[in-house]
Design an enzyme around this catalytic site. Structure first.
Site, PDB file in Angstrom:
ATOM      1  N   LYS A   1       0.802  -1.369  -0.090  1.00 39.84           N
ATOM      2  CA  LYS A   1      -0.026   0.045  -0.123  1.00 39.84           C
ATOM      3  C   LYS A   1       0.851   1.383   0.159  1.00 39.84           C
ATOM      4  O   LYS A   1       1.874   1.172   0.494  1.00 39.84           O
ATOM      5  CB  LYS A   1      -0.805  -0.059   1.428  1.00 39.84           C
ATOM      6  CG  LYS A   1      -2.131   1.073   1.157  1.00 39.84           C
ATOM      7  CD  LYS A   1      -2.991   0.959   2.568  1.00 39.84           C
ATOM      8  CE  LYS A   1      -4.157   2.098   2.460  1.00 39.84           C
ATOM      9  NZ  LYS A   1      -4.995   2.043   3.724  1.00 39.84           N
TER      10      LYS A   1
ATOM     11  N   SER B   1      -9.637  -0.194   7.139  1.00 37.00           N
ATOM     12  CA  SER B   1      -8.980  -0.101   5.640  1.00 37.00           C
ATOM     13  C   SER B   1      -8.428  -1.435   5.068  1.00 37.00           C
ATOM     14  O   SER B   1      -8.156  -1.297   3.785  1.00 37.00           O
ATOM     15  CB  SER B   1      -7.891   0.794   5.797  1.00 37.00           C
ATOM     16  OG  SER B   1      -8.499   2.211   5.919  1.00 37.00           O
TER      17      SER B   1
ATOM     18  N   SER C   1      -9.473   1.938   2.758  1.00 37.03           N
ATOM     19  CA  SER C   1      -8.904   2.820   1.966  1.00 37.03           C
ATOM     20  C   SER C   1      -7.759   1.938   1.099  1.00 37.03           C
ATOM     21  O   SER C   1      -7.117   2.289   0.243  1.00 37.03           O
ATOM     22  CB  SER C   1      -8.013   3.811   2.634  1.00 37.03           C
ATOM     23  OG  SER C   1      -6.999   3.362   3.553  1.00 37.03           O
TER      24      SER C   1
END
Length: 596
Positions: free
Chosen positions: A193, A293, A269
């Site tokens: 990420k 997330s 996210s």
């Protein structure tokens, strides 16, 4: 003292859904010095925010980060040495797994149910000469490039260097040719990420400018541990800017699409990590989780997402390393792959060891008869009123069906529980994580960077700036109070179970692609069940259990005691086995291992 009774949760319930030009006008209004403050105050009052945090006596002392009481040891587990070498922990994790079952595609079965290739399948292919990391890399690279060149762009990765990938793959291929792979993870492709440092890539946190004010000098600790195991780091995965959203919308680079329905969001996210795993391009990915997330996109994309206990993994080298709710954790297509990656990355920082005094990390022995005995004695807590608070009964019915099958197959006992003050928990989480996020970006906002943020981020920051010091302290008082409630529940149950989200993947409005959107109703539906694990630092995992009538994935969430990762992984593995026949090939899926 007056406390609100549990009711349907929204986040918050009375705000409009805005996109496009109207959204831009709305942001300009809420950022205006006087009218903006009045508008936000009105919305907060309408949603009883002031009543809950400012007009209520909360007798508990503040708890500014999770504090855990001593826990009973888990049974039927192997203890891992967090000071040891990551590859040694991975080897220990490998021994916890059931015997490797040669997939049907390898042994001639032409029509098996859909299954993702597991890490052990790649390892078998590499060791048997059926494929090499370099061959797989050449299949992945053009697909990644294709996603970034779509109109509009739909990048899975927002930082990618094909030559760097080829270099790592060649080194791994050479190790296999010499008979010296570093671990079972050698040659396994993973995405990281964009808020976790991974050389040689910049860390942008989904923005257009963070890399200009913060340089990456070395791998994050978790990434370094993966690299030492031979993992091929594919690049930096797409995400909702600064993690301040639950859909994965990113106007800066383009919005990643759900592999099961490209017209729908992945969830966020950690949108890129979940999508790239669900599409078959990576066996696993690393995400961060401060408000669901990891678990939200894993649920919406039909993969497994694991949030560890707060402090279990070292956060050094991530952009959210100073928070009190965030963790780095794995997303993978199967529970066993989550276990292997988790074994590699675990290990608390020195500060966390001193302050949190974590129990030794453990993994369940899934290959032993003891595992079945552990499941038989399991007590699963379910707050039915909350469990059923979903947008579609498809979700609650599917989750209920799997729990019934788990009970009949393994003898687990369901225990009805009540979790008090859910609405208060939502507000405590919002103030806590909002204050931490504002603190992390405020210096850059003062330096003029706010105008380069997405309208979605600016909307959130306008709300966060309205929080007062007394709001923050009240939220931390609630944090301790809610911890008391959960520790009392865990005296009677081993695991708390909920759907992972209150809705399946939402549609992407075309008008939201250019400038983003704000839809607090969707945010509330996606975050309904995930907040306790973040506010209290508890471990949690999302496991895919089937699909709704539209063919969209449904996830079941398990929440455990502090440091109780092994118990969660054991139950998750059992649930996954019960759901094996309900797997469905995503619309956007790539078989990069290629058996023919």
């Amino acid at each position: 003292m007056s406390w609100c009774r549990p009711r349907r949760l929204t986040y918050p319930p009375s705000t409009p859904h805005l996109t496009g030009f109207i959204f831009k006008v709305f942001v300009s209004i809420i950022e205006a010095p006087v009218i903006g403050s009045l508008l936000i105050s009105y919305l907060k009052k309408k949603n009883k925010f002031i009543e809950l945090l400012r007009n209520t006596v909360i007798p508990e002392a503040p708890m500014f980060k999770p504090e855990f009481p001593p826990q009973e040891p888990e049974h039927g587990v192997v203890t891992l040495h967090e000071d040891g070498q990551p590859e040694d922990r991975v080897e220990s994790a490998l021994k916890c797994l059931p015997d490797y079952d040669l997939p049907g595609s390898w042994n001639g079965n032409q029509d098996p149910p859909f299954k993702y290739w597991k890490i052990r399948d790649y390892a078998y292919a590499y060791r048997s000469g059926l494929a090499t990391p370099s061959i797989v890399a050449e299949r992945i690279i053009p697909i990644i490039e294709e996603f970034s060149s779509k109109k509009p762009p739909q990048p899975l990765l927002i930082s990618f260097d094909a030559e760097e990938v080829r270099k790592q793959a060649a080194a791994s291929t050479k190790r296999f040719e010499e008979g010296k792979p570093l671990s079972i993870l050698d040659g396994i492709f993973m995405a990281i990420k964009d808020d976790i440092d991974c050389l040689p890539h910049p860390s942008k946190s989904g923005s257009t400018w963070v890399h200009q004010v913060r340089s990456v000098k070395k791998d994050a600790v978790c990434v370094s541990r993966l690299r030492s195991c031979g993992v091929i780091l594919l690049g930096k995965a797409n995400m909702h800017e600064f993690g301040m959203g639950t859909t994965g919308n990113n106007p800066n680079f383009g919005t990643a699409r759900n592999p099961h329905a490209p017209e729908r969001y992945t969830g966020g996210s950690s949108s890129g990590p979940a999508a790239i795993v669900a599409s078959g391009l990576c066996s696993a990915a690393l995400g961060t989780d401060g408000g669901g997330s990891i678990r939200i996109p894993s649920s919406l994309c039909g993969v497994v997402g694991f949030k560890t206990t707060y402090g279990r993994t070292d956060m050094e080298g991530s952009l959210c390393d100073a928070g009190t709710m965030e963790i780095i954790g794995p997303i993978a297509s199967t529970v066993e792959d989550v276990m292997l990656v988790y074994a590699a990355i675990l290990g608390s920082s020195l500060a966390s060891r001193n302050s949190l005094q974590p129990s030794a990390p453990c993994l369940p022995i899934l290959s032993a008869h003891d595992s079945l005995n552990a499941l038989e004695s399991l007590q699963i807590g379910k707050y039915t009123t909350w469990f059923n608070d979903v947008n579609s009964t498809d979700i609650s019915d599917k989750c209920e069906d799997i729990l019934g099958l788990l009970r009949r197959t393994h003898g687990c006992r369901m225990v009805e529980i009540v979790i008090p003050e859910l609405h208060e928990m939502r507000n405590a989480h919002l103030v806590s994580i909002g204050s931490e996020m504002l603190c992390s970006v405020n210096p850059d906002c003062e330096d003029g960077k706010a105008a380069r943020m997405t309208y979605d981020t600016r909307t959130n920051l306008a709300l966060f700036r309205s929080f007062t010091a007394s709001d923050y302290v009240a939220a931390q008082r609630l944090r301790r109070r809610i911890m008391y409630h959960h520790m009392a529940i865990f005296k009677n149950v081993d695991v708390i179970v909920t759907p992972t989200t209150g809705m399946t993947a939402p549609m992407i409005p075309p008008s939201a692609l250019l400038h983003g959107e704000t839809d607090m109703q969707v945010t509330g539906d996606l975050m309904r069940f995930i907040l306790a694990a973040n506010l209290l630092g508890l471990p949690a995992i999302s496991v895919p259990v089937g699909f709704d009538k539209q063919g969209l994935p449904i996830g079941l969430q398990l929440i455990g005691r502090p440091w109780g990762e092994a118990s969660l992984l054991r139950v998750a593995s059992a649930i996954e086995e019960l759901c094996v026949k309900s797997k469905k090939r995503p619309v956007s899926f790539y078989d990069v291992l290629k058996t023919n």
